[in-house]
Scaffold this motif. Structure first.
Motif, PDB file in Angstrom:
ATOM      1  N   THR A   1       0.272  40.660 -35.464  1.00  0.00           N
ATOM      2  CA  THR A   1       1.893  41.364 -36.275  1.00  0.00           C
ATOM      3  C   THR A   1       1.269  42.317 -37.105  1.00  0.00           C
ATOM      4  O   THR A   1       1.653  42.523 -37.980  1.00  0.00           O
ATOM      5  CB  THR A   1       2.046  40.191 -37.195  1.00  0.00           C
ATOM      6  N   SER A  37       1.786  45.662 -38.551  1.00  0.00           N
ATOM      7  CA  SER A  37       2.252  46.178 -39.837  1.00  0.00           C
ATOM      8  C   SER A  37       1.396  47.587 -39.697  1.00  0.00           C
ATOM      9  O   SER A  37       1.596  48.837 -40.508  1.00  0.00           O
ATOM     10  CB  SER A  37       1.702  45.538 -40.530  1.00  0.00           C
ATOM     11  N   ASP A  72      10.727  49.025 -39.882  1.00  0.00           N
ATOM     12  CA  ASP A  72      10.904  47.615 -38.899  1.00  0.00           C
ATOM     13  C   ASP A  72      12.016  47.220 -38.436  1.00  0.00           C
ATOM     14  O   ASP A  72      11.719  46.365 -38.037  1.00  0.00           O
ATOM     15  CB  ASP A  72      10.629  46.869 -40.705  1.00  0.00           C
ATOM     16  N   ASP A 106       3.004  51.282 -39.999  1.00  0.00           N
ATOM     17  CA  ASP A 106       2.373  52.701 -41.146  1.00  0.00           C
ATOM     18  C   ASP A 106       1.653  53.575 -40.879  1.00  0.00           C
ATOM     19  O   ASP A 106       2.649  54.638 -41.704  1.00  0.00           O
ATOM     20  CB  ASP A 106       0.473  51.834 -41.838  1.00  0.00           C
TER      21      ASP A 106
END
Length: 500
Positions: free
Chosen positions: A240, A244, A182, A248
């Protein structure tokens, strides 16, 4: 070496991009441009730029090796029909002239290192010639070392900038460790926003009605959406969500998203970060994919007589000329099926404007396959469409048209509609109207049909009201309509033929 046999209607464009080198070979025929060859090599030229903007010997060698492959294909093309352009990395490189001189010897042709502004305008022209553009549009192209952002109308770019950010350079700066954290995404997005910031007010003041992406990043995201069963449009929440999913995966080496090609994997996350920054900074609501960009803009700039401004019309005209379509028959089928569509306004929440456009396209191309064979010409037609470029139509729109064409006669493959996502319901209605229109036009004459009425009711029932005397004097038409009712019944649809 010279070219052996002049092919005056064949053109070649080479784009020395910061991520890939591309060669496009096209033929100008039947009122349009048809791609007859493409070669693409990942050179990642921008990865060879150091902090002083000096291009490494290794990166230059990769580029020269690629161009030696391209040179062979240029031998048979008239020199005046060849154009070679270089973009951001060679604009930035202090030793660009060293690369350029040897490259020109390899290609036996001059290379033009174009400005960022000219690149942006040319990209816009490529989009305008290959996409259906109505009103003002925002065009975004994320390259390897620069990102072009343009607002224009029709074929004219009004404001245009080449911004110093790209998927290769941002990969080197913000994802060099290969981590999909992130934190890395946050830094990349913030950096891109800082580059965009000086231009935000101007872009928002001018405004736009449609946003189009002309880059590999946007295409890759659409392919991910398709694999996930989502519609083709890019919106911020979906971007978005993809970010994500990427996080992962933890590292670029382990990045494994549905629909993402191995070829695109390395630079995907950096392009995604730039795209998210553009969406957030410019408050883009949604974005589609363009049919072309820089190479197409250069190509169309070399051909003077492509004057039809309606890209969809030009595409359909090209199909008609190339496959010897009976234009009068196509118009008959359209007028009948479209009249039924207009009668169904207010029923089943149908978008009649979009439906009418889809019907027009489907009626023009439904008989393409007759040039191959009659027996299963609808399947031949659909195959041609599925494997052809259709400037002006998005991939989802092309799939809709191809599904209609494939099912306009004989048995209906309902499963083919389930692959159309949000267009499934519309396709199921339109195919029923198209099939009736084809039957009523079967004599291929401009006969005056009686007044016909089509109404809809639940569940899935269409009622066609026909004058009894007319039906009695057209027994073949009657049996065809009765057979059509049976075809539709197999799909759970009811078609009732009533006489008045």
């Amino acid at each position: 070496m010279g070219y052996n046999s002049p092919q005056n209607n064949v053109y070649a464009v080479i784009d020395l991009g910061s991520n890939s080198f591309h060669m496009l070979i096209a033929k100008h025929m039947a009122g349009g441009v048809h791609t007859i060859g493409r070669v693409k090599r990942k050179v990642r030229l921008a990865a060879g730029l150091d902090e002083q903007n000096v291009l490494s010997q290794e990166a230059m060698e990769r580029g020269w090796e690629c161009l030696s492959l391209f040179a062979e294909r240029l031998q048979d093309i008239p020199p005046q029909n060849i154009k070679i352009v270089a973009t951001a990395t060679l604009r930035l490189a202090k030793n660009a002239e060293q690369f350029k001189l040897r490259a020109e010897k390899i290609l036996n042709h001059k290379i033009e290192i174009i400005s960022g502004e000219l690149e942006a305008c040319t990209i816009y022209k490529g989009v305008a010639h290959t996409s259906s553009c109505h009103g003002k549009q925002l065009v975004v192209d994320i390259g390897g070392a620069s990102t072009e952002v343009v607002i224009g109308r029709g074929f004219d770019a009004h404001i245009y900038y080449s911004l110093n950010m790209g998927c290769v350079t941002y990969l080197e700066r913000y994802f060099k460790d290969g981590l999909l954290s992130d934190e890395n995404f946050t830094h990349a997005i913030a950096a891109a926003k800082a580059v965009i910031a000086p231009h935000v007010a101007e872009f928002q003041q001018v405004g736009w009605e449609l946003a189009i992406g002309a880059s590999g990043t946007v295409q890759a995201i659409q392919e991910i959406f398709a694999a996930l069963g989502l519609d083709e449009y890019l919106v911020l929440p979906k971007l978005t969500a993809i970010k994500s999913m990427a996080i992962d995966c933890e590292t670029i080496s382990k990045l494994d998203l549905p629909g993402l090609s191995e070829e695109r994997r390395l630079v995907f996350v950096s392009g995604l970060a730039i795209l998210i920054a553009l969406f957030e900074s410019l408050e883009i609501e949604r974005m589609g994919l363009a049919g072309g960009a820089l190479r197409e803009g250069v190509l169309y700039g070399m051909i003077d007589d492509l004057s039809v401004s309606d890209i969809r019309k030009r595409t359909l005209n090209c199909f008609m000329a190339r496959y010897h379509v009976d234009g009068l028959q196509a118009q008959r089928v359209f007028e009948i099926s479209n009249s039924f569509l207009n009668q169904l306004k207010g029923y089943w929440s149908i978008d009649t404007q979009f439906g009418s456009d889809a019907l027009r396209a489907a009626t023009v191309v439904h008989e393409l396959g007759l040039l191959i064979d009659y027996k299963e010409y609808h399947k031949h037609s659909a195959y041609i469409l599925n494997n052809s470029v259709m400037p002006g139509y998005t991939r989802a729109q092309k799939q809709l048209i191809a599904a209609m064409v494939s099912n306009h006669r004989l048995d209906i493959d309902v499963e083919s509609f389930s692959q159309l996502g949000s267009n499934q319901r519309l396709a199921e209605v339109l195919i029923r109207l198209l099939r009736i229109g084809v039957i009523l036009s079967m004599r291929r004459q401009d006969d005056v049909l009686p007044e016909l009425f089509l109404t809809a009711s639940e569940p899935e029932t269409l009622t066609l009201t026909v004058p009894k005397t007319w039906l009695e004097t057209h027994p073949l038409m009657q049996t065809e309509l009765e057979q059509e009712a049976k075809y539709q019944e197999k799909c759970g649809w009811l078609l009732e033929i009533e006489c008045d």
